[in-house]
Design a protein around this motif. Structure first.
Motif, mmCIF file in Angstrom:
data_model
loop_
_atom_site.group_PDB
_atom_site.id
_atom_site.type_symbol
_atom_site.label_atom_id
_atom_site.label_comp_id
_atom_site.label_asym_id
_atom_site.label_seq_id
_atom_site.Cartn_x
_atom_site.Cartn_y
_atom_site.Cartn_z
ATOM 1 N N VAL A 4 0.651 -1.503 -0.329
ATOM 2 C CA VAL A 4 0.249 0.014 -0.462
ATOM 3 C C VAL A 4 0.473 1.169 0.158
ATOM 4 O O VAL A 4 2.000 0.800 0.886
ATOM 5 C CB VAL A 4 -0.800 0.566 0.870
ATOM 6 C CG1 VAL A 4 -2.219 1.589 1.217
ATOM 7 C CG2 VAL A 4 -2.326 -1.176 1.519
ATOM 8 N N SER A 5 0.553 1.806 -1.058
ATOM 9 C CA SER A 5 1.456 3.113 -0.998
ATOM 10 C C SER A 5 0.602 4.397 -0.553
ATOM 11 O O SER A 5 -0.400 4.674 -0.828
ATOM 12 C CB SER A 5 1.952 3.660 -2.383
ATOM 13 O OG SER A 5 0.751 4.206 -3.408
ATOM 14 N N GLN A 6 0.943 5.875 0.326
ATOM 15 C CA GLN A 6 0.670 7.063 -0.052
ATOM 16 C C GLN A 6 1.617 7.576 -0.010
ATOM 17 O O GLN A 6 2.339 8.014 -0.300
ATOM 18 C CB GLN A 6 0.003 7.262 2.001
ATOM 19 C CG GLN A 6 -1.140 6.071 2.563
ATOM 20 C CD GLN A 6 -1.078 6.294 3.695
ATOM 21 O OE1 GLN A 6 -1.130 6.098 4.683
ATOM 22 N NE2 GLN A 6 -1.372 8.107 3.930
ATOM 23 N N SER A 95 -5.463 1.941 5.601
ATOM 24 C CA SER A 95 -4.539 0.268 5.579
ATOM 25 C C SER A 95 -5.323 0.435 3.994
ATOM 26 O O SER A 95 -6.674 0.723 3.775
ATOM 27 C CB SER A 95 -4.677 0.048 6.854
ATOM 28 O OG SER A 95 -6.289 -0.329 6.896
ATOM 29 N N ALA A 96 -5.176 -0.945 3.843
ATOM 30 C CA ALA A 96 -6.675 -1.982 2.694
ATOM 31 C C ALA A 96 -6.099 -3.586 2.403
ATOM 32 O O ALA A 96 -5.165 -3.678 3.910
ATOM 33 C CB ALA A 96 -5.552 -1.417 1.410
ATOM 34 N N PHE A 107 -0.909 -1.661 5.718
ATOM 35 C CA PHE A 107 -0.844 -0.355 5.907
ATOM 36 C C PHE A 107 0.093 0.646 5.385
ATOM 37 O O PHE A 107 1.110 0.044 4.937
ATOM 38 C CB PHE A 107 -0.847 -0.481 7.467
ATOM 39 C CG PHE A 107 -1.478 -0.344 8.564
ATOM 40 C CD1 PHE A 107 -2.035 -1.480 9.044
ATOM 41 C CD2 PHE A 107 -2.473 0.711 8.870
ATOM 42 C CE1 PHE A 107 -2.619 -1.938 10.229
ATOM 43 C CE2 PHE A 107 -2.932 0.304 9.606
ATOM 44 C CZ PHE A 107 -3.907 -0.775 10.700
ATOM 45 N N GLY A 108 -0.631 1.572 4.575
ATOM 46 C CA GLY A 108 0.775 2.903 4.372
ATOM 47 C C GLY A 108 1.331 2.895 4.473
ATOM 48 O O GLY A 108 1.916 3.059 6.158
#
Lengths: 116, 114
Positions: A4-6, A95-96, A107-108
Motif C-alpha cells: 500500500v502506498s501513500q 490501510s487496505a 498499512f501504508g
C-alpha cells in the motif's frame, strides 16, 4: 505482495487550505480501505472506513465535511482535509484489505501533515 | 464500545532478558493483531491471531491469544537492541462482517539497553 502506498509522504500547508492524501493498493484490489490518524506519542485512531463505490463510514467525532473521503476505484482512496488548521496536524495512515477476503489489513507508509 | 488496554505502556529492559506485553480487550472479537512501529514510520505487521489458543512465533517474539479471557500476550525472549520500538495490539470488532476498522491499544514503548 500486498503493498500500500501513500502520497504525499509529507506535506506542509498554510492554515485554511485543503490537502489531499492518496492511498493506493499497488498489487491487489481493495473494496475497503481505512483511514487512521495518529497524534505524536499517541495511538492510532480510526477515522473512517472507505468503501469503493459508496459513501464512507465515519467514526463518532470525525467531521465528514472536514475530512472528505473518496474511494473511486478498487485501488485508490483519497482523504481531503478541508480548511486545515494547526490542530489537524497529524500522521495520517491508511490501510487496505484485499477484496478476495482474509482478515489482514495492509498499512501504508503514512502521511505527515503539518498545518502552519 | 470496544476498548483495548495494553500494559505496560513503557518498558525499559536489558539485552538478554525476557518480558511480556499484555493486551486486554473488552468485547468479543474474532481477530487480534500485533504491530511494530519505529519512530516516524508506519506499522509493520507482526502477528495475526484468529482463534482461541493461537500461538505464533517469529524470531524472538511470540504472540498468543486467549479469547475466553480476552487476552493476548507478546513475549520477548532474550531481547536485543534491534527490538526497541513501540508495539501495538489491535482488535477487530466481531460485528460488521469483518468490515470494521481496528481499535488499537495505546502502545508499549520498548527500550532495550545494551
Amino acid at each position: 505482495g500486498a503493498v500500500v502506498s501513500q502520497h504525499p509522504s509529507r506535506v506542509i500547508c498554510k492554515s485554511g487550505t485543503s490537502v489531499k492524501i492518496e492511498c493506493r493498493s499497488l498489487d491487489f484490489q481493495a473494496t475497503t480501505m481505512f483511514w487512521y490518524r495518529q497524534f505524536p506519542k499517541q495511538s492510532l485512531m480510526l477515522m473512517a472506513t472507505s468503501n469503493e463505490g459508496s459513501k464512507a463510514t465515519y467514526e463518532q467525532g470525525v467531521e465528514k465535511d472536514k475530512f472528505l473521503i473518496n474511494h473511486a476505484s478498487l485501488t485508490l482512496s483519497t482523504l481531503t482535509v478541508t480548511s486545515a488548521h494547526p490542530e489537524d496536524s497529524s500522521f495520517y495512515i491508511c490501510s487496505a484489505r484485499d477484496w478476495r477476503g482474509g482478515r489482514e489489513q495492509f498499512f501504508g507508509p503514512g502521511t505527515r501533515l503539518t498545518v502552519l | 464500545e470496544l476498548k483495548v488496554e495494553q500494559n505496560p505502556l513503557f518498558l525499559s529492559m536489558q539485552e538478554g532478558k525476557n518480558y511480556t506485553i499484555y493486551c486486554n480487550y473488552s468485547t468479543t472479537s474474532d481477530r487480534l493483531y500485533w504491530y511494530r512501529q519505529d519512530p516516524g514510520k508506519s506499522l509493520e505487521s507482526l502477528f495475526v491471531l484468529l482463534s482461541n489458543g493461537a500461538v505464533k512465533q517469529e524470531g524472538r517474539l511470540m504472540a498468543s491469544l486467549d479469547t475466553k479471557a480476552r487476552l493476548s500476550t507478546l513475549h520477548i525472549t532474550a531481547a536485543v537492541h534491534d527490538l526497541s520500538a513501540t508495539y501495538f495490539c489491535a482488535v477487530g470488532s466481531a460485528s460488521g462482517g469483518g468490515a470494521d476498522g481496528l481499535t488499537f491499544g495505546k502502545g508499549t514503548h520498548l527500550i532495550i539497553q545494551p
